[in-house]
Design an enzyme around this catalytic site. Structure first.
Site, PDB file in Angstrom:
ATOM      1  CB  CYS A   2      27.410  63.852 -24.338  1.00  0.00           C
ATOM      2  SG  CYS A   2      28.653  64.633 -23.286  1.00  0.00           S
ATOM      3  NE  ARG A  50      29.989  68.998 -19.926  1.00  0.00           N
ATOM      4  CZ  ARG A  50      30.689  69.814 -19.161  1.00  0.00           C
ATOM      5  NH1 ARG A  50      30.106  70.904 -18.665  1.00  0.00           N
ATOM      6  NH2 ARG A  50      31.949  69.571 -18.888  1.00  0.00           N
ATOM      7  CB  SER A  52      29.447  67.419 -16.097  1.00  0.00           C
ATOM      8  OG  SER A  52      28.576  68.334 -16.713  1.00  0.00           O
ATOM      9  CB  ILE A  53      32.916  62.821 -17.338  1.00  0.00           C
ATOM     10  CG1 ILE A  53      31.567  62.124 -17.549  1.00  0.00           C
ATOM     11  CG2 ILE A  53      33.956  61.863 -16.790  1.00  0.00           C
ATOM     12  CD1 ILE A  53      30.993  61.452 -16.333  1.00  0.00           C
ATOM     13  CG  ASN A  75      28.628  59.762 -26.749  1.00  0.00           C
ATOM     14  OD1 ASN A  75      28.839  59.796 -25.546  1.00  0.00           O
ATOM     15  ND2 ASN A  75      28.067  58.722 -27.349  1.00  0.00           N
ATOM     16  CB  SER A 363      32.778  47.269 -17.803  1.00  0.00           C
ATOM     17  OG  SER A 363      33.169  47.289 -19.167  1.00  0.00           O
TER      18      SER A 363
END
Length: 646
Positions: A2, A50, A52-53, A75, A363
């Site tokens: 976020c 936001r 959204s996850i 965040n 990553s």
């Protein structure tokens, strides 16, 4: 993932202007395009954008505790939130969502400022406790997520994920800090805690700030640091087994998501290790993405394809033309501060590609620092052995003279490019390492800056950044010391900044399993010869991955994520770099030596020197002035005023 921002009156409870808060929040729309909300009460305003996850249905922010007296904007991700929920419920806390955000407000109620020590993840958050009249903000241990703040003259504190949200308030002074300029031209970024603007700061990694309204504002407090004890006696075989288990745990935690998830796959050891581990944890093929370059000197895509084929991933590749330099102004606006890592261009492109397929990408960032992968580590260890063999009283004058008189032979084979080595040998270990990683080293900066600008520095040099961190390193091991320095400087100011801004520009969340703090603490206990052994960097990681990855990936020369700057500045960008570096915008500052700027451009374009890195640094500084300073109606502080306030 976020964008957060807010306003806090540290002295009283004056009304918050909702228009200012809304402006600040909307300046970060790209970080959270799914929803945007604000909360305002006397003396406090919090904003949230936001992406959204997790807990897509009910995880909206700002989020409150049971009676609405504690509010948070957050965040990042708390990866161990599911294990913390039962512990907090046993203490009497009632949860109304399934989000990791709600864990923060209840953890604050249970443990106060120490709550951050219980969180495992990447995070930046701010909360307000109305009952205690306390504002608290914190940043994760490795500073994966950003946090900027500024204390205005009237006692108002602004904070935000990106510096642009503070600028959007309208009340922050836009005086450029000369010390930040010195750091930028040394490192290519402004090092924590400094910002390019004097009134702003970045919260350092592993730090928190707790302010009680009406009381003096304390300094930020460190809650975590890595200690390189190197005291774990373990065989290579056992270390490989433990590493594979710890990497599996770290990756598994970062695969929790309610939206499509995948991974970057560059073809290097780090990202390949992450993808191989993900494949072992997933019943479905892993989504992977790579950037290919049309210039073979920069193209690693064939090695990425080897890994993709081995694990039958859903692999996406896009080719970036080697003359992909149209992003210069876009990057200047994106980063808010001058930022000179040219690999921001391919990073921006790979995030753009990934977002077409996934919302979350893992990553391999952080592997070089943790496992000892940089070539400069091996060079530094070689120099350390030479430094140890000669007394300083002899070493400094002899090598200092050689460093001054030896020509800089960029055109020559590497074995004959001894100038940097000679200059390093005349310095202490910390000075030598700072010298080796600097874009414009101290002698070059002495020629670059005008006499007036050097006076404004008041004797300050970028070396002070390294000296400050070295004083806290608590190790005399040569490799451990420079790993520590990189974790406090390059990893935070360059790598994490690059990835955060590039990914959030495309509303993509990036997670870094090799930066898990428990993994880093475990690695910090291992002897340095398990990281660099002879001329082999990342020794342990490569040995551990031998059953999972081909030797062609593990044991090939490191390529890096680079772009052909030297060719650009003699070809398609020849005129642009000349106009930027020698043009009116840099000249108007009065900070630079025009004759040296002319030398940098002429010598590079004539082919007698490779000044591509200094020229890119100047090009991006000029782009920052045009796009952020001029574009934001900011005024450069007059040099006389800068001297008075330095």
């Amino acid at each position: 993932m976020c964008g957060i921002t807010g306003i806090f009156d540290t002295q009283s409870a004056r009304a918050i202007d909702p228009r200012q808060l809304q402006r600040m929040n909307e300046s970060q729309h790209h970080r959270g395009p799914d929803e945007g909300s604000v909360h305002i009460e006397p003396g406090v305003g919090f904003g949230h954008r936001r992406l959204s996850i997790i807990d897509v249905a009910t995880g909206q922010q700002p989020l409150f505790n049971e009676d609405g007296t504690v509010v948070v904007v957050f965040n990042g991700e708390i990866y161990n939130f599911q294990s913390l929920i039962p512990e907090l419920q046993a203490l009497g806390h009632v949860f109304h969502t399934r989000s990791d955000t709600e864990v923060i407000v209840h953890a604050w109620e249970a443990w106060g400022p120490d709550c951050v020590k219980r969180f495992r993840g990447m995070f930046a958050f701010a909360l307000w406790d109305r009952n205690q009249q306390t504002f608290f903000m914190a940043r994760d241990r490795l500073a994966v997520k950003p946090m900027h703040y500024a204390l205005l003259d009237d006692g108002t504190l602004l904070f935000g994920s990106e510096l642009k949200s503070l600028l959007a308030h309208g009340g922050m002074k836009r005086e450029i800090d000369p010390l930040a300029v010195e750091e930028y031209f040394a490192f290519g970024y402004v090092a924590e805690p400094r910002c390019i603007f004097k009134q702003a700061r970045k919260l350092e990694p592993g730090h928190s700030l707790c302010i009680r309204r009406g009381q003096p504002i304390p300094a930020p407090q460190r809650y975590w640091d890595v200690r390189f004890t190197l005291d774990r006696q373990i065989s290579v075989e056992d270390a490989c087994d433990e590493l594979r288990a710890k990497l599996e745990e770290s990756v598994r935690l970062r695969m929790i998501s309610e939206v499509p998830l995948g991974a970057f796959l560059s073809g290097g050891v780090d990202s390949s290790a992450v993808v191989a581990t993900m494949a072992g944890l997933s019943e479905e093929p892993v989504n992977t993405c790579s950037i290919a370059f049309d210039d073979p000197a920069f193209n690693e895509s064939e090695f990425a394809q080897l890994v993709a084929d081995r694990y039958r991933t859903h692999h996406s590749v896009e080719t970036v033309v080697s003359d992909d330099f149209d992003l210069i102004d876009t990057l200047a606006r994106l980063y808010d501060e001058p930022y000179a890592d040219s690999s921001a261009i391919p990073t921006y492109r790979v995030c753009q590609l990934a977002r077409k397929h996934v919302t979350v990408a893992l990553s391999g960032d952080g592997g070089d620092e943790s496992f000892g992968g940089y070539r400069r580590y091996r060079m530094h260890l070689m120099e350390e052995r030479m430094r140890g063999a000669l007394p300083a009283a002899l070493r400094r004058p002899v090598f200092g003279l050689l460093g001054r008189v030896y020509p800089k032979a960029d055109w020559a084979p590497r074995v004959f490019r001894a100038k940097t080595t000679f200059e390093g040998m005349a310095r202490t270990s910390v000075q030598a390492y700072c010298h080796s990683v600097s874009i414009l080293r101290e002698p070059m900066r002495a020629e670059l800056f005008s006499a007036q600008f050097k006076a404004s520095l008041g004797g300050y040099t970028a070396q002070d950044v390294f000296d400050r961190h070295a004083a806290n390193a608590d190790t005399e091991d040569p490799l451990a010391l420079i790993q520590y320095l990189d974790m406090k400087t390059y990893l935070v100011g360059d790598i994490n900044t690059k990835v955060d801004r590039a990914s959030m520009a495309h509303s993509l969340e990036v997670r870094e399993p090799l930066m898990d703090h428990e993994l880093i603490e475990w690695l910090a206990r291992l002897p340095s010869d398990l990281k660099v052994r002879g001329q082999e960097g990342k020794f342990l990681l490569k040995k551990a991955m031998e059953p999972k990855l081909p030797d062609a990936v593990l044991y090939r020369p490191k390529m890096g994520f680079a772009v052909p700057l030297a060719r650009w500045f003699r070809g398609p960008l020849k005129q642009r770099v000349r106009e930027a570096v020698l043009g009116p915008r840099l000249a108007a500052t009065g900070w630079f030596n025009p004759a040296y700027l002319q030398h940098l451009v002429d010598a590079h374009q004539a082919g007698t020197r490779d000044y591509s890195a200094p020229l890119w640094t100047l090009l991006m500084f000029e782009a920052f002035l045009r796009n952020v300073v001029d574009g934001g109606q900011a005024q450069l502080q007059p040099l006389e005023s800068a001297v008075a306030h330095a």
